[in-house]
Design a protein around this motif. Structure first.
Motif, short mmCIF file in Angstrom:
data_model
loop_
_atom_site.label_atom_id
_atom_site.label_comp_id
_atom_site.label_asym_id
_atom_site.label_seq_id
_atom_site.Cartn_x
_atom_site.Cartn_y
_atom_site.Cartn_z
N ALA A 1 21.78 -3.25 -10.00
CA ALA A 1 23.07 -3.24 -10.69
C ALA A 1 23.10 -4.31 -11.78
CB ALA A 1 24.20 -3.46 -9.68
N ALA A 2 22.56 -5.48 -11.46
CA ALA A 2 22.53 -6.56 -12.45
C ALA A 2 21.72 -6.16 -13.68
CB ALA A 2 21.96 -7.82 -11.82
N ARG A 3 20.56 -5.56 -13.47
CA ARG A 3 19.73 -5.12 -14.60
C ARG A 3 20.45 -4.06 -15.42
NH1 ARG A 3 13.95 -3.07 -13.60
NH2 ARG A 3 13.93 -3.14 -15.87
N ALA A 4 21.04 -3.09 -14.74
CA ALA A 4 21.72 -2.00 -15.44
C ALA A 4 22.91 -2.50 -16.25
CB ALA A 4 22.17 -0.94 -14.45
N LEU A 5 23.57 -3.55 -15.74
CA LEU A 5 24.76 -4.08 -16.41
C LEU A 5 24.44 -5.25 -17.35
CD1 LEU A 5 27.14 -4.05 -13.30
CD2 LEU A 5 27.24 -2.49 -15.26
N GLY A 6 23.19 -5.68 -17.38
CA GLY A 6 22.81 -6.78 -18.26
C GLY A 6 23.28 -8.13 -17.75
#
Length: 380
Positions: A90-95
């Motif tokens: 989720a962190a990667r997808a949301l930057g």
């Protein structure tokens, strides 16, 4: 908390937060079970399990709220398993940045995955509760930090609930009718809370079957002690310990919401518990049938389908065909949530096979809730 940098989360362009997963008819399982079996393949989610639905929903919602106040969110969770992998994805997808706190018992290959997905991993604490306490302390001190519970949060339930919307839509597309039941594993109660919430909106009369290994049956313990009064009377039971290889079912106490929703569910709820050895047997059979090796926690939900006598105990009023031949088009339909997971390796599986070779499989226990409150031991 005072913001030093105003920032809006920027999504990674090539990453999906979560996806609509396939609903697959299983000819092999249908023939063995004597009913039409459909598999909701949550194992195909980008993070490897259903967890991204709820955790992704929490992350995107709370990060957007933080951004509206000029704060850049930093995701924090405490899981050396599927919830941690969902948080890093989720962190990667949301930057966003992400820190995961895990106990010293976390598996090395999962730690590698967490780090490969961009997570800052902090190892410490003898068990999850100690790692979780450290995570919460970090959140108190870190500007912009958002704590994401692995399973017990209203937004987690809401995110998971959308799976049931998909299931009913996909059954309609297949002209398969409404399922008689949805079968899923239970750990902390996040998934099954989402199942109950989703079904209430789209198919309230569908029965729910909750599956646990005997050494991790915290949902059953609380369900047994609670009653469907108006309002429901919920009494949570805390297990002394987890005694199961199904580590991702390892919550000594389930979320209160999961039991409350179970007592309120119009379609009713049943519990199925089995030995670790039975879960490993189901995992092996599923790998042969569908070329996917589920972890023990996921395989628990497959045991009733590979054990026709259990289905007949769960649904004495339904008409099942003789196991071994294709069921007729009007046979009952059962949806199984193949919840996915990343804790199983081939090396682990071979070790479990060796460990349980020649071991007693024991009986499968069925508890039917509601006014009946019937408990039965079923010979496999």
């Amino acid at each position: 908390m005072t913001a030093t940098t105003a920032a809006t989360p920027t999504a990674a362009p090539a990453l999906q937060l979560c996806v609509k997963t396939p609903l697959v008819f299983s000819p092999s399982l249908s023939a063995k079970a004597g009913c039409r079996v459909y598999l909701k393949m949550e194992s195909t989610q980008p993070s490897g399990s259903f967890k991204i639905r709820g955790i992704g929903h929490v992350a995107s919602t709370l990060a957007a709220e933080a951004a509206s106040k000029g704060v850049r969110a930093h995701l924090v969770s405490s899981s050396g398993g599927n919830a941690g992998l969902a948080a890093t994805h989720a962190a990667r997808a949301l930057g966003l940045e992400c820190t995961i706190f895990v106990p010293i018992t976390a598996k090395a290959h999962v730690l590698e995955k967490l780090r490969a997905d961009g997570g800052d991993v902090v190892v410490g604490g003898r068990h999850w509760a100690e790692a979780d306490a450290t995570a919460r302390e970090f959140v108190e001190k870190k500007e912009g930090a958002i704590y994401i519970h692995p399973f017990d949060h209203p937004l987690v339930f809401e995110g998971h609930s959308r799976m049931m919307n998909e299931v009913i839509e996909q059954m309609d597309e297949l002209q398969a009718g409404k399922p008689a039941a949805v079968v899923c594993s239970v750990g902390g109660g996040g998934l099954i809370s989402g199942v109950f919430t989703g079904l209430k909106a789209v198919a309230p009369h569908v029965h729910v079957v909750a599956c646990e290994t005997t050494g991790a049956a915290s949902f059953l313990a609380s369900l047994r002690s609670s009653f469907s009064y108006n309002p429901p009377s919920v009494e949570l039971v805390r297990l002394d310990k987890i005694d199961s290889i199904a580590s991702t079912l390892g919550a000594v106490q389930v979320a209160e919401t999961s039991v409350k929703l179970a007592l309120e569910h119009e379609g009713g709820v049943s519990s199925v518990t089995m030995s670790d050895a039975k879960a490993i047997d189901a995992a092996k059979e599923f790998q042969l049938d569908h070329q996917y090796l589920p972890e023990p926690a996921c395989a628990a939900a497959l045991v009733p389908l590979y054990t026709p006598s259990v289905l007949r105990s769960l649904f004495p009023s339904l008409s099942f065909s003789t196991p071994g031949s294709p069921p007729p088009a009007d046979a009952p339909a059962v949806v199984v949530v193949v919840c996915g997971g990343s804790t199983m390796t081939l090396e682990n599986f071979v070790g479990y096979e060796n460990e349980f070779e020649g071991a007693e499989r024991g009986v499968v226990k069925v508890f039917r809730g509601g006014k009946e409150r019937v408990e039965e031991e079923v010979e496999a």
